[in-house]
Enzyme design. Sequence first.
Site, PDB file in Angstrom:
ATOM      1  N   TYR A 142      31.480  51.201   1.200  1.00  0.00           N
ATOM      2  CA  TYR A 142      31.689  52.623   1.376  1.00  0.00           C
ATOM      3  C   TYR A 142      31.353  53.012   2.575  1.00  0.00           C
ATOM      4  CZ  TYR A 142      30.826  57.585   0.300  1.00  0.00           C
ATOM      5  OH  TYR A 142      30.781  58.819   0.191  1.00  0.00           O
ATOM      6  N   ASP A 237      28.744  49.187  10.080  1.00  0.00           N
ATOM      7  CA  ASP A 237      28.244  50.400   9.397  1.00  0.00           C
ATOM      8  C   ASP A 237      26.705  50.053   8.957  1.00  0.00           C
ATOM      9  OD1 ASP A 237      27.486  52.623   7.639  1.00  0.00           O
ATOM     10  OD2 ASP A 237      29.485  52.654   6.868  1.00  0.00           O
ATOM     11  N   LYS A 265      21.022  59.037   8.225  1.00  0.00           N
ATOM     12  CA  LYS A 265      19.801  59.747   7.913  1.00  0.00           C
ATOM     13  C   LYS A 265      18.551  59.353   8.272  1.00  0.00           C
ATOM     14  CE  LYS A 265      20.949  59.095   2.988  1.00  0.00           C
ATOM     15  NZ  LYS A 265      22.255  58.471   3.388  1.00  0.00           N
TER      16      LYS A 265
END
Length: 430
Positions: A142, A237, A265
């Site tokens: 994802y 990623d 984050k």
Amino acid sequence: MTRSEDLFNRAKRVLPGGVNSPVRAYQSVGGCPRFIKKAEGTYVYDEEGKRYLDYIGSWGPMILGHNHPEIQQAVVEAAQRGLSFGTATEIEVKMGELLCSLVPCFDMVRMVNSGTEAVMSSIRAARGFTGRDKIIKFEGCYHGHFDALLVKAGSGVMTAGIPDSSGVPKGCAMDTLTAVYNDIDSVRKLFEENPGQIAALIIEPVAANMGVVLPREGFLKELRDICTENGTLLIFDEVITGFRLGLTGAQGTYGVMPDLATFGKIIGGGMPVGCYGGKREIMEMIAPLGSVYQAGTLSGNPVAMAAGLTQLKYLYDHPEIYTGLEEKGTKLYEAMKEIAEKAGLTCRLNHISSLGSIFFTGEEVCDYTSAKTSDTKAFANYFLAMLKGGVHLAPSQFEAMFLSDAHSEEVIQQTLKVFAEVVEKGEIYE
């Protein structure tokens, strides 16, 4: 009716599904989602005042635990100076300098506002740099809700049972090629079928959105070699692995250098922020230096930068935290495995450092197909039993558990006690 039930009923009238992110709705596990009022250290507290041992950690960034006092103080001080300026600030420079000194592949970095935005922007940069259109992703990985990558995605898409997403035009995904995680032959086949056309290959170096799935030995190195041979950019990623596996992320852990990397984050101490960066010649394609346009009023927001810079500096100054996380992860996940084996529970437990996942299957979980063999009904029973015992896990089979520096020996032993009680009751497989 509990306070959370009341809030959920109200929320369903004004928010799709009663939530602002799908997995929070508890649809795959049943019951009412807990509405959290506050968090401290390793605990979260719901609206009824019940305390839970937390293994979500805001989906990873709370590596020091919730509401760390130094980060809290940095945020308060930054907020007192102003919430947003929309102009350049010194703290953006400091953050950029620190990131480029820590992340192996970073010569330059651009701040954005989320992991999704970081991925979207890195793909655009790769296409602009190479002059090619096609990209390769992996089944079950994802990369945010970016149109071109919502193809056999993991995370909440798997949880909801939606293989793709409505509203994504065919044209947006027509240049997205999908390979099988840990299967190098599936990658080679795509390159052979699309010679000179692939701009980038993007991967979670440790998959953590179909549950935690580790790369097989040599797999990432083979990807690096194939990309180099074909003039294709390799993108890591690292929204999950970055600054969680170590100060140098998965690229440092596995000794494989991507061309670009994306972060989320965790570089904002949990605040809404992300970044992408890489080799200078690629990043100099980004506006205002080059022709690849990307912008954002809130990019480099001073409050988020203050939180992130404080967290990263703390991790840099305390490298022993990573040793501790490795030890805690081994202790927790291996003990869970031992408890399950003694009880004859059919399951697999994958883990690396502070990341871990339990799968209710007898198969080795090494890719998207094997992850989907997990019994999601058994997971739902397990989740609800653990929640009842005061342990707050992600309400999805296909998400990870996250340990933090705040997880003490006492907390780990309490978690194992609850796990043992749940397993011994024999209610997971009904």
